[in-house]
Write a protein that holds these residues in place. Sequence first.
Motif, short mmCIF file in Angstrom:
data_model
loop_
_atom_site.label_atom_id
_atom_site.label_comp_id
_atom_site.label_asym_id
_atom_site.label_seq_id
_atom_site.Cartn_x
_atom_site.Cartn_y
_atom_site.Cartn_z
N GLN A 1 0.83 -1.20 0.00
CA GLN A 1 0.00 0.00 0.00
C GLN A 1 0.87 1.26 0.00
N ARG A 2 0.36 2.29 -0.64
CA ARG A 2 1.00 3.60 -0.66
C ARG A 2 -0.05 4.63 -0.26
N THR A 3 0.11 5.22 0.92
CA THR A 3 -0.86 6.19 1.43
C THR A 3 -0.14 7.50 1.74
N ALA A 4 -0.71 8.61 1.31
CA ALA A 4 -0.07 9.92 1.52
C ALA A 4 -1.12 10.94 1.95
N THR A 5 -0.77 11.73 2.97
CA THR A 5 -1.62 12.81 3.45
C THR A 5 -0.86 14.12 3.31
N GLY A 6 -1.40 15.03 2.51
CA GLY A 6 -0.72 16.30 2.25
C GLY A 6 0.32 16.22 1.16
N LEU A 7 0.52 15.03 0.59
CA LEU A 7 1.48 14.82 -0.49
C LEU A 7 0.79 14.10 -1.63
N ASP A 8 1.36 14.21 -2.82
CA ASP A 8 0.83 13.53 -3.99
C ASP A 8 1.21 12.04 -3.92
N ARG A 9 0.21 11.18 -3.93
CA ARG A 9 0.46 9.74 -3.82
C ARG A 9 1.28 9.23 -5.00
N GLY B 1 -0.96 19.49 8.66
CA GLY B 1 -2.12 19.63 7.77
C GLY B 1 -1.87 20.42 6.52
N VAL B 2 -0.62 20.80 6.24
CA VAL B 2 -0.32 21.55 5.03
C VAL B 2 -0.22 20.61 3.84
N LYS B 3 -0.55 21.11 2.65
CA LYS B 3 -0.44 20.33 1.42
C LYS B 3 0.73 20.84 0.60
#
Length: 455
Positions: free
Chosen positions: A322-330, A360-362
């Motif tokens: 699995q590849r999961t990203a929060t605030g980053l491009d998967r 919480g920044v993107k």
Amino acid sequence: MAKTKTQFICSNCDFISARYLGRCPNCGEWGTFVEEKIQPETQSRKSRVGLDGKAAKVQKINQVSLEETPKVATDLKELNRVLGGGVVAGTLVLIGGDPGIGKSTLLLQVSGQLANHGKVLYVTGEESATQVKMRADRLQVGGDDFYLYPETDMEAIKKQVEELKPDFMVIDSVQTMQEPDLTSPIGSVAQIREVTADLLQIAKTNNISIFIVGHVTKGGAIAGPKILEHMVDTVLYFEGDRHYKYRILRAVKNRFGATNELGIFEMRDRGLAEVANPSEIFLEERLAGATGSAIVATLEGERPILVELQALVTPSVFGNAQRTATGLDRNRVSLIMAVLEKRANLLLQNQDAYLKAAGGVKLDEPAIDLAIAVAIASSYQDKESPASDVFIGELGLTGEIRSVSDLEGRLKEARKLGFARAIVPKNNLGGMDVPDGIKVIGVSTIKEALKLALD
């Protein structure tokens, strides 16, 4: 009696179809077609005539005076930064965000501040005047030149504009406004388009600065036709989690300033307070000695910000990792992991990877690639990187570290916050003045960077 004719319009790209289609043949999006009744032919929209009766005229560009469009600075410096220095007269600003994120709170505070510079007309279609007054008292907002008008009819609103002649105007929200001549329901594509066109004419002909609140869809885009964002001068997104206190105001379009500019606010009992040094809030809860952590000096608009990138790499339990990203491009994360496996000999194909931009920044600029790679390698090898290191650089498919923009500004921000060493692209160092107090090391490949960061 003639049969009412209808057509279907794609809310994403404004493509028109005679029948409903599941997928738009123009933009390829699914489920975006909405039904709209075809209006009978009417007279064309009147030419631009201001409240003083003067119509637009042809001028030589050298004769146009910039004094007619001054910038008014609010008390919120973060908002001024995002807007490009302040509120420009005669502009149309669209603010979108999730429900309850604080859009109305922000504009109510700004309206109170702008009332010190001219008349403000706050038009609300979602609340009564009493409800707005209750929030205004809590935020300690008021003024003799601050006017409330709970109305949704655009004809009535235009009459009030002619009588009051305000300098600033707030529409909360555009989805609740209606043109009485249209038979389409409130919030439909046709209504939003016509309401925005009316507001655009009011703003440009009378030099009135207008703020529009827009709802967002499940995908995070502003609801309504895409042409809505093309018609306005500035598009701002108010982001953040309602369960956390920090809010981020991001400019995605601005005719008078830098795009992708960022403003940070903190939600308090008395409203929104600006955060002067956002790098500190993104780093304040960093855990000392933790693996899978790397600091990057990213550039948001014209402002360098230091952000902690976190990675957790664990063996995969299932067949596919699995590849999961929060605030980053998967997709960017998957690409970087492929480069690490091919160029740095890290066996990641059977590892689950979870990445997050803390606070919480993107982030979406190429200069964060090196920090992502270091965080992934740190977690995989269970080795911490030095807490005083900052990583800046774009990662190429052949494993090279490519140069980035405004490296000097990023290094100054890192030095200001006490970082002692920066690992940067080697090609950036030629002819650059390295700030005092920080050691800068140039690298050419990802192998060199990982050896410095983790050995």
